[in-house]
Write an enzyme that holds these catalytic residues in place. Structure first.
Site, short mmCIF file in Angstrom:
data_model
loop_
_atom_site.label_atom_id
_atom_site.label_comp_id
_atom_site.label_asym_id
_atom_site.label_seq_id
_atom_site.Cartn_x
_atom_site.Cartn_y
_atom_site.Cartn_z
N ASP A 85 -11.08 2.70 4.27
CA ASP A 85 -11.45 1.29 4.10
C ASP A 85 -12.97 1.12 4.03
O ASP A 85 -13.46 0.06 3.69
CB ASP A 85 -10.91 0.45 5.27
CG ASP A 85 -9.56 -0.18 4.95
OD1 ASP A 85 -9.27 -0.41 3.76
OD2 ASP A 85 -8.79 -0.44 5.91
N GLN A 134 -4.46 -1.69 9.82
CA GLN A 134 -4.35 -3.01 9.18
C GLN A 134 -4.88 -4.10 10.10
O GLN A 134 -4.51 -4.18 11.27
CB GLN A 134 -2.87 -3.26 8.82
CG GLN A 134 -2.63 -4.54 8.06
CD GLN A 134 -3.29 -4.57 6.66
OE1 GLN A 134 -3.22 -3.60 5.91
NE2 GLN A 134 -3.95 -5.66 6.34
N LYS A 173 0.84 -1.20 0.00
CA LYS A 173 0.00 0.00 0.00
C LYS A 173 0.87 1.25 0.00
O LYS A 173 0.60 2.22 -0.72
CB LYS A 173 -0.95 -0.01 1.21
CG LYS A 173 -2.05 -1.06 1.08
CD LYS A 173 -2.81 -1.32 2.38
CE LYS A 173 -3.77 -2.49 2.20
NZ LYS A 173 -4.44 -2.90 3.45
#
Ligand code: NAD
Length: 288
Positions: free
Chosen positions: A121, A98, A54
């Protein structure tokens, strides 16, 4: 039949280039560099790889990224304190924590603490609600990546029967919701671990989206000839990555299929960049 391979790697590259171009224009207009803050707690090897990918993707597209590494012993409160700092930081536009988090930390509490306007997200209940109502702020990255693959490869969806295997909050449920939206107009069936006769259900599908996390679960005999197969699964088997679909068998029956790796995975990251830029653009307020 020999299925057409849907090249997620190439489509993701094109998407990242578009985001990069738009990020450049935004920077030239406003002086603002879209900035993603990623938080990694502990040292799960798969998470390390995801976070590094990422970061690399941000750098390539001209977005800023900062990685906050915390030890596995971090308390929930310490993590919440960091999230609060990032929420308040005007230079940070997107926040990503994460998953998975260490067991002593409640993921829901942490994800709920991310400010919805920085929740790239799209896991926050406010963003899930907006998406369900068809007025999304951000689209969840993996299902949005799948939608983009269907769109770019011009897979018809209206009136088509889509079977989603898996009902997780991250993939299965939002995937079903996006396929159901007005304009996409699929007829959607969601299968899960308690579904009976899953083979028979799948054989009715014009589009199969496999997201259950069991290597090669979807066999050729479960696929209607000519169906489109999207494999979200990423499973490590020995030193190989395999999907939730038996690729060789599916290729012989399906009309189109995504490979693993190189299918849905790269799209997820491209969508994350898109959301980060969107967050920066939405948070931009020339008056203040
Ligand atoms: P999860 O474990 O949270 O959910 C799995 C779902 O599959 C559950 O809803 C469960 O009911 C269902 N399921 C389990 N066994 C089943 C069975 N025998 N028959 C039918 N359904 C069954 O997993 P997840 O987070 O949704 O991820 C699913 C897969 O997608 C995993 O392989 C994961 O690694 C992968 N994934 C890939 C990406 C990507 O970017 N490509 C992103 C997220 C997840």
């Amino acid at each position: 039949m020999n299925a057409k391979v849907i090249d997620g790697k190439r489509i993701a590259e094109q998407t990242r280039e578009h985001v990069g171009q738009a990020a450049r224009e935004f920077r030239e207009k406003t002086g603002i560099v879209a900035h993603l803050a990623a938080v990694l707690v502990g040292n799960d090897p798969a998470s390390e790889v995801y976070v590094r990918n990422k970061e690399k993707a941000c750098e390539k597209a001209g977005l800023a990224s900062t990685l906050h590494r915390l030890p596995a012993t971090t308390t929930q409160q310490e993590l919440l304190d960091l999230v609060a700092l990032l929420n308040a930081n005007k230079d940070v536009h997107g926040i990503l924590v994460q998953l998975p988090l260490p067991r002593h930390i409640d993921s829901t509490t942490v994800l709920d603490a991310i400010h919805p306007t920085k929740d790239v997200d799209a896991f926050h209940p406010e963003n899930v609600g907006l998406m369900l109502q068809g007025r999304p702020r951000f689209l969840p990255c993996t299902p949005a990546g799948v939608m983009k693959l269907l769109e770019v490869t011009q897979v018809p969806t209206a009136g088509q029967h889509a079977v989603v295997i898996g009902r997780s909050d991250i993939v299965g449920k939002p995937m079903a919701a996006l396929l159901l939206q007005k304009g996409v107009d699929a007829t959607v069936t969601v299968c899960h671990s308690r579904t009976k006769n899953i083979g028979a259900v799948c054989r009715e599908a014009d589009i199969i989206i496999a997201a259950l996390g069991i290597p090669e679960f979807v066999r050729g005999e479960m696929i209607k000839p000519g169906a489109v197969v999207i494999d979200v699964g990423i499973n490590r088997v020995g030193d190989k990555l395999v999907g939730d679909v038996h690729y060789a068998e599916a290729c012989a029956v399906a009309s189109a299929i995504t490979p693993v790796p190189g299918g849905v995975g790269p799209m997820t990251i491209a969508m994350l960049l898109q959301n980060t830029l969107k967050a920066a653009q939405s948070l931009y307020n020339p008056a203040g």
